[in-house]
Design an enzyme around this catalytic site. Structure first.
Site, mmCIF file in Angstrom:
data_model
loop_
_atom_site.group_PDB
_atom_site.id
_atom_site.type_symbol
_atom_site.label_atom_id
_atom_site.label_comp_id
_atom_site.label_asym_id
_atom_site.label_seq_id
_atom_site.Cartn_x
_atom_site.Cartn_y
_atom_site.Cartn_z
ATOM 1 N N LYS A 177 0.784 -1.280 0.083
ATOM 2 C CA LYS A 177 0.068 -0.054 0.083
ATOM 3 C C LYS A 177 0.919 1.399 -0.076
ATOM 4 C CE LYS A 177 -1.417 1.939 3.803
ATOM 5 N NZ LYS A 177 -0.996 3.043 4.617
ATOM 6 N N CYS A 192 -3.768 8.088 10.446
ATOM 7 C CA CYS A 192 -3.777 7.696 11.829
ATOM 8 C C CYS A 192 -3.310 8.478 13.050
ATOM 9 C CB CYS A 192 -3.000 6.197 12.084
ATOM 10 S SG CYS A 192 -3.454 4.961 10.829
ATOM 11 N N ARG A 207 3.280 13.775 12.927
ATOM 12 C CA ARG A 207 4.116 13.419 12.034
ATOM 13 C C ARG A 207 4.167 14.585 10.762
ATOM 14 N NH1 ARG A 207 1.815 7.632 9.299
ATOM 15 N NH2 ARG A 207 0.041 7.703 10.398
ATOM 16 N N PRO A 208 5.216 15.699 11.437
ATOM 17 C CA PRO A 208 5.185 16.765 10.605
ATOM 18 C C PRO A 208 5.801 16.851 9.411
ATOM 19 C CG PRO A 208 7.230 16.279 12.227
ATOM 20 C CD PRO A 208 6.076 15.314 12.527
ATOM 21 N N ASP A 243 5.706 -0.265 11.898
ATOM 22 C CA ASP A 243 4.550 -0.740 11.316
ATOM 23 C C ASP A 243 4.430 -2.356 11.759
ATOM 24 O OD1 ASP A 243 3.770 1.504 10.357
ATOM 25 O OD2 ASP A 243 3.860 1.019 8.448
ATOM 26 N N ILE A 287 9.832 5.532 16.646
ATOM 27 C CA ILE A 287 9.639 6.470 15.406
ATOM 28 C C ILE A 287 8.568 7.269 15.719
ATOM 29 C CG2 ILE A 287 8.861 6.144 13.014
ATOM 30 C CD1 ILE A 287 11.546 5.070 13.660
ATOM 31 N N ARG A 337 -7.857 0.341 5.470
ATOM 32 C CA ARG A 337 -6.804 1.084 4.904
ATOM 33 C C ARG A 337 -5.678 0.429 4.355
ATOM 34 N NH1 ARG A 337 -4.676 4.954 8.323
ATOM 35 N NH2 ARG A 337 -3.802 5.752 6.544
#
Length: 449
Positions: free
Chosen positions: A36, A134, A139-140, A323, A345, A416
């Site tokens: 994905k 999410c 998550r800049p 992940d 992370i 997703r």
């Protein structure tokens, strides 16, 4: 005006649940779908050309449909084909009439930031909604912005949108302050059409970046160093069409391997890229799982022995992937001893912990980024809530070994990124089914906007 009620057809699957009865070992073979995260980046690349790009091995997941809507809203012609078309999509951006990424389309998807670079490179300006996705921490996209500004782009933030303008992209020397996959991909797509040479340092080395670079090279880009921390790009004046096959999804593959192990099964995962699975395979072996590599694209796991605790620390590729942290945490609940899980992370990626605890897991959170899993724990069925994509997968794994029938709510998160996961698991012995919701008026009111 009052809130607009979303049509029920838009909400199809939005409130679905999984019903899972645990206790069955997974036995047989499962085929991995396309990645994905690779597909989303590669679907943005056709913005850079007015010729047709064909992508194969596209997974049938919710984020891909969101990306299709995004490109179509910009004026692109996008044909998604499944079944006979072998998960293929054909994208033609010859009439890119509206270089805008609207909030209503991209609010659920982090990958919306990937269109910023190619839109500016193609059109000279772009208006892109700040990305969603999410709720797993900040998550800049400041690395995207800094890099584009070095390439001559003026960027302003207006009403939740980034508005970018440039007369001509110029090659630049970009050093990322931190490793960012989407930032590397976004600036790579901008650099291929910039004037002169762009050098990017501290780049992400993930297979998804390499996959995108392979597609761009097939389109005529000149890229050196893909898959390393330093990339050099010689800008070209135009790109052409191409055909490209998306990599197998390494995260789905790792999830399925963990599923086979946690259920004490004998599961073969096929159509994967074993070269991308080094860290999770090593961790499975450390935990006592028998792992057999069957060539370059298949792995067999047998979970018929005792599981042992193992410490896990997430890192950028080729380290252990963030992940897969939740899935291996679920596996650790069945292992003898104490496993220390460190999340390096994202700072808010333990939201699945409270749901695992509801099922009987013994997990103590030391800090926002560290947790201790005491095992083995006897898990029992419960009603639990999916909070993000990978947390959903961890709860599925836990439910597969829990005593009784668990109900997982908000599985649209799972949809997703995992293609027909319940069908795949059912094919190897899992007792899992999808349960749709019958909307009551109050349910519809709750999702009105």
């Amino acid at each position: 005006m009052g809130a607009r009620i979303r049509p029920l057809r838009e909400l199809a699957g939005f409130m679905d649940k999984f019903v899972i009865r645990g206790g069955n070992p997974l036995v047989g073979s499962i085929r991995v779908s396309g990645a994905k995260n690779s597909a989303l980046a590669c679907m943005a690349a056709p913005i850079l050309t007015d010729e047709e790009v064909i992508l194969e091995n596209i997974p049938q997941v919710r984020d891909i449909e969101t990306e299709r809507k995004l490109l179509a809203a910009m004026g692109a012609e996008v044909e998604l084909g499944y079944g006979r078309a072998q998960h293929r999509t054909t994208i033609n951006c010859r009439a890119l009439t509206k270089p805008v990424a609207e909030y209503e389309i991209v609010k659920t998807m982090r990958a919306s930031a990937l269109v910023l670079g190619p839109l500016v490179a193609r059109s000279g300006w772009a208006r892109v909604s700040m990305p969603g996705g999410c709720a797993i921490g900040a998550r800049p996209i400041d690395q995207h912005i800094k890099g584009l500004e070095k390439m001559g782009v003026t960027i302003a933030q207006e009403h939740g949108y980034l508005v970018a303008r440039t007369e001509r992209l110029k090659g630049a020397h970009i050093v990322f302050d931190l490793i960012t996959v989407t930032g590397t991909e976004d600036l790579l797509m901008a650099a291929v059409l910039a004037e002169g040479e762009t050098i990017m340092e501290n780049c992400a080395r993930e297979p998804e970046v390499t996959d995108l670079a392979t597609l761009l090279a097939a389109m005529g880009a000149k890229i050196e160093g893909a898959g390393t921390s330093t990339m050099r790009v010689q800008g070209v004046t135009r790109l052409h069409g191409a055909r490209h096959r998306i990599n197998p999804d390494r995260i789905e593959a790792g999830t399925l391997l963990a599923a086979g192990a946690i259920t004490g099964g004998d599961l073969t995962v096929t159509n994967c890229n074993v070269a991308h699975l080094g860290a999770p395979i090593a961790k499975l072996q450390e935990m006592g799982v028998r792992v057999e590599v069957l060539g370059s694209d298949s792995v067999r796991v047998r979970g018929d022995g005792a599981l042992h605790a193992a410490d896990i620390s997430t890192e950028e590729y080729p380290g252990f992937p963030t992940d897969m942290q939740g899935q291996f945490m679920a596996l650790a609940t069945q292992a003898e001893g104490v496993s220390l899980i460190k999340e390096n992370i994202f700072e808010n990626r333990f939201m699945h912990v409270q749901e695992l605890v509801r099922m009987g897991a013994n997990i103590k959170i030391d800090s926002r980024t560290a947790a201790r899993v005491h095992g083995p724990a006897k898990l029992s069925a419960a009603a639990v809530m999916c909070s993000d994509l990978r947390a959903s997968a961890s709860l599925v794994l836990a439910a597969l070994v829990a005593d009784g029938e668990s109900i997982l709510d908000r599985v649209y998160h799972m949809d997703r990124g995992y293609e027909r996961i319940e069908e795949k698991l059912r094919g190897v012995g899992a007792q899992i089914r999808r349960m749709g919701n019958i909307f009551a008026p109050r349910d519809v009111e709750m999702v009105a906007r």
